[in-house]
Design a protein around this motif. Structure first.
Motif, short mmCIF file in Angstrom:
data_model
loop_
_atom_site.label_atom_id
_atom_site.label_comp_id
_atom_site.label_asym_id
_atom_site.label_seq_id
_atom_site.Cartn_x
_atom_site.Cartn_y
_atom_site.Cartn_z
N GLU A 60 34.33 130.60 101.26
CA GLU A 60 34.92 130.29 102.56
C GLU A 60 36.45 130.27 102.49
O GLU A 60 37.10 129.72 103.37
N ASP A 61 37.00 130.90 101.45
CA ASP A 61 38.44 131.00 101.26
C ASP A 61 39.12 129.64 101.12
O ASP A 61 40.29 129.48 101.47
N ARG A 62 38.41 128.66 100.59
CA ARG A 62 39.00 127.38 100.29
C ARG A 62 39.34 127.32 98.80
O ARG A 62 38.66 127.92 97.98
N VAL A 63 40.40 126.60 98.48
CA VAL A 63 40.82 126.52 97.08
C VAL A 63 39.78 125.78 96.26
O VAL A 63 39.40 124.66 96.59
N GLU A 64 39.34 126.43 95.20
CA GLU A 64 38.38 125.81 94.29
C GLU A 64 39.06 125.31 93.03
O GLU A 64 38.85 124.20 92.58
N ASN A 65 39.93 126.15 92.46
CA ASN A 65 40.68 125.77 91.26
C ASN A 65 42.09 126.33 91.35
O ASN A 65 42.32 127.37 92.00
N LEU A 66 43.03 125.68 90.67
CA LEU A 66 44.43 126.08 90.72
C LEU A 66 45.09 125.75 89.39
O LEU A 66 44.80 124.72 88.78
N PHE A 67 45.99 126.64 88.92
CA PHE A 67 46.71 126.41 87.67
C PHE A 67 48.11 126.99 87.78
O PHE A 67 48.30 128.05 88.37
N THR A 88 41.42 114.53 82.63
CA THR A 88 41.29 114.64 84.08
C THR A 88 40.97 113.29 84.72
O THR A 88 40.57 113.24 85.88
N THR A 89 41.14 112.21 83.99
CA THR A 89 40.77 110.90 84.51
C THR A 89 41.93 110.14 85.13
O THR A 89 41.75 109.02 85.62
N TYR A 90 43.13 110.73 85.12
CA TYR A 90 44.30 109.96 85.53
C TYR A 90 44.45 109.86 87.04
O TYR A 90 44.65 108.79 87.59
N ILE A 91 44.34 110.98 87.77
CA ILE A 91 44.64 110.95 89.19
C ILE A 91 43.93 112.10 89.89
O ILE A 91 43.56 113.10 89.27
N THR A 92 43.73 111.97 91.21
CA THR A 92 43.20 113.04 92.05
C THR A 92 44.13 113.23 93.23
O THR A 92 44.95 112.36 93.55
N ASN A 93 44.02 114.40 93.90
CA ASN A 93 44.85 114.62 95.08
C ASN A 93 44.11 114.15 96.33
O ASN A 93 43.04 113.54 96.26
N MET A 94 44.65 114.45 97.52
CA MET A 94 44.07 113.96 98.77
C MET A 94 42.70 114.55 99.04
O MET A 94 41.93 114.03 99.84
N TYR A 95 42.35 115.65 98.37
CA TYR A 95 41.04 116.27 98.53
C TYR A 95 40.06 115.82 97.45
O TYR A 95 39.00 116.41 97.27
N LYS A 96 40.46 114.79 96.68
CA LYS A 96 39.62 114.25 95.60
C LYS A 96 39.41 115.26 94.47
O LYS A 96 38.40 115.21 93.76
N MET A 97 40.36 116.20 94.32
CA MET A 97 40.29 117.16 93.22
C MET A 97 40.98 116.55 92.00
O MET A 97 42.15 116.17 92.08
N PRO A 98 40.31 116.46 90.85
CA PRO A 98 40.94 115.90 89.66
C PRO A 98 42.15 116.71 89.21
O PRO A 98 42.11 117.94 89.19
N CYS A 99 43.22 116.00 88.89
CA CYS A 99 44.41 116.63 88.32
C CYS A 99 44.18 116.83 86.82
O CYS A 99 43.69 115.93 86.14
N ALA A 100 44.54 118.02 86.31
CA ALA A 100 44.23 118.37 84.92
C ALA A 100 45.47 118.88 84.20
O ALA A 100 45.71 120.08 84.10
N PRO A 101 46.32 117.97 83.69
CA PRO A 101 47.51 118.40 82.95
C PRO A 101 47.20 118.71 81.49
O PRO A 101 46.33 118.10 80.88
N PHE A 102 47.93 119.69 80.94
CA PHE A 102 47.87 120.02 79.51
C PHE A 102 49.13 119.42 78.88
O PHE A 102 50.24 119.82 79.22
N ILE A 103 48.97 118.48 77.96
CA ILE A 103 50.11 117.76 77.39
C ILE A 103 50.22 118.06 75.89
O ILE A 103 49.24 118.03 75.17
#
Length: 421
Positions: A60-67, A88-103
């Motif tokens: 449906e042309d909605r964002v599923e994943n982003l990097f 991925t346990t630190y924070i989510t955005n307004m759409y409840k998508m987990p934030c996934a940083p590589f540190i």
């Protein structure tokens, strides 16, 4: 804001007003944020040729994943890819998508980011997509070690994408789970708690850990405790939390400062010019502890003292100064940004200024009936003109929003930035 106005009763809005305004902003920009994000990424790509981003849309042309990752981080990863942390346990955005940083960790012992992503949910397929995007951005170079929590979907994706690397679970997560199960037992038995901490925190080798663990289990009668058994069975997944230690503001400010010498020892002078500030400070601590020398008297009455230089093979290049400045600063020219007061600040200052003038005028006008009538007359005209201005601004904003939405839908996302499953 009560301090700003002098009294809480003088604040012209309430906490509920702020919440309503925030909700209004969210509704206005809810469907424009993807277009704004893509536009921002394209601007970054124009400024930084090494900026990299990928996006996956659903049916449906909605964002599923982003990097995304900038050029400076990609260049830094080329040197500091020995270990990364992924959580991925630190924070989510307004759409409840987990934030996934590589540190990762740089040569100063500081945490640095090697890209970031958002995934719709924590399923194995989404992690596979994200890890593939990361691997593609890094030229196919996988990290040598990766630290994660105990998520099974994440482990499955790592095994599929990062073939042959060392995968360990974060000890903090392991200990947190253990604390939930063993907290009461540890609180009631302080000697056992101290022995447990000594075993976990002060073991420098696997053999030492295993020996301390067996002694602890037998001494305190815990050989049949299922929670201790679980920790033992998962021992190989533990990772010392010191590896990913955070860096304070004070440490950041002293990274490039000259380090004081506490002696004129040639070894200290040699390492001072090789290792970064933070690592050299650690070297000094060890050197102070082991600063005694063994002196051998020679036949001619002179003395032979220790070692004067560390052989090059023992110098860890990973922690030395990096001559390539572009690992810290991007190699493109930053656009000049004029520093000025943000619009929110300007709005507050305008309000404060005009409110003061209004109060002074109202005070003078209310001294007589004629003055009050004059004030009401001009106030009525002011309200009419202000309402007209507000309506014109709203119509202009709606038009710009519709044009921006139409532009995004017509242009779509460039094919080279779209990745499927």
């Amino acid at each position: 804001m009560s301090w700003f106005y002098g009294n809480p009763k003088d604040v012209p809005y309430t906490t509920k007003d702020i919440a309503n305004q925030r909700a209004k902003f969210r509704m206005e920009y809810r469907h424009a944020d993807v277009g704004s994000t893509i536009s921002y990424f394209q601007d970054m790509k124009a400024q930084d040729p090494d900026f990299y981003w990928r996006i996956k849309l659903d049916d449906e042309d909605r964002v599923e994943n982003l990097f995304w990752i900038d050029g400076a981080s990609r260049r830094a990863y080329a040197r500091y890819n020995d270990v990364i942390s992924f959580d991925t346990t630190y924070i989510t955005n307004m759409y409840k998508m987990p934030c996934a940083p590589f540190i990762g960790i740089n040569n100063h012992g500081q945490s640095i980011q090697f890209g970031c992503g958002f995934v719709r949910n924590e399923l194995s397929g989404n992690f596979v997509w994200l890890f593939n995007a990361f691997l593609h951005a890094m030229g196919g170079i996988a990290p040598k070690n990766i630290i994660t929590d105990q998520d099974f979907a994440m482990r499955s994706a790592i095994d599929e994408v990062f073939i042959g690397i060392v995968h360990r679970n974060c000890r903090w997560h392991i200990m947190k789970k253990a604390q939930e199960k063993l907290g009461k037992l540890m609180a009631d038995d302080e000697p056992l708690n101290n022995a447990f901490k000594d075993c976990v925190d002060n073991s420098l080798a696997v053999e030492e850990f295993e020996h301390k663990w067996r002694v602890m289990m037998e001494a305190y009668g815990q050989t049949d405790n299922e929670h201790f058994q679980w920790l033992w069975e998962n021992m190989k997944c533990w990772v010392p939390d010191k590896v990913m230690a955070s860096v304070s503001k004070e440490q950041l400010e002293t990274v490039y400062k000259e380090t004081e010498m506490y002696s004129m020892n040639p070894l200290e002078m040699q390492v001072r010019g090789l290792y970064t500030h933070n690592l050299f400070c650690k070297f000094q601590v060890e050197m102070k502890v082991k600063s005694a020398y063994k002196c051998d008297a020679l036949d001619d009455g002179t003395f032979k003292i220790g070692v004067y230089e560390i052989p090059e093979k023992y110098i860890l290049k990973r922690w030395t100064w990096d001559p390539e400045e572009d690992l810290i600063q991007p190699d493109f020219e930053q656009p000049t940004v004029k520093k000025s007061m943000p619009e929110e600040g300007k709005s507050v200052m305008r309000y404060t200024s005009i409110l003061k003038e209004f109060k002074a005028s109202a005070k003078d006008a209310c001294l007589t009936d004629d003055g009050t009538r004059l004030a009401r007359k001009h106030l009525y005209n002011f309200k009419e003109e202000l309402e007209t201005l507000k309506n014109n601004q709203l119509r202009k904003a709606r038009k710009e929003k519709e044009e921006a939405k139409g532009s995004f839908q017509s242009s779509r996302i460039p094919a080279q930035y779209l990745w499927g499953g």
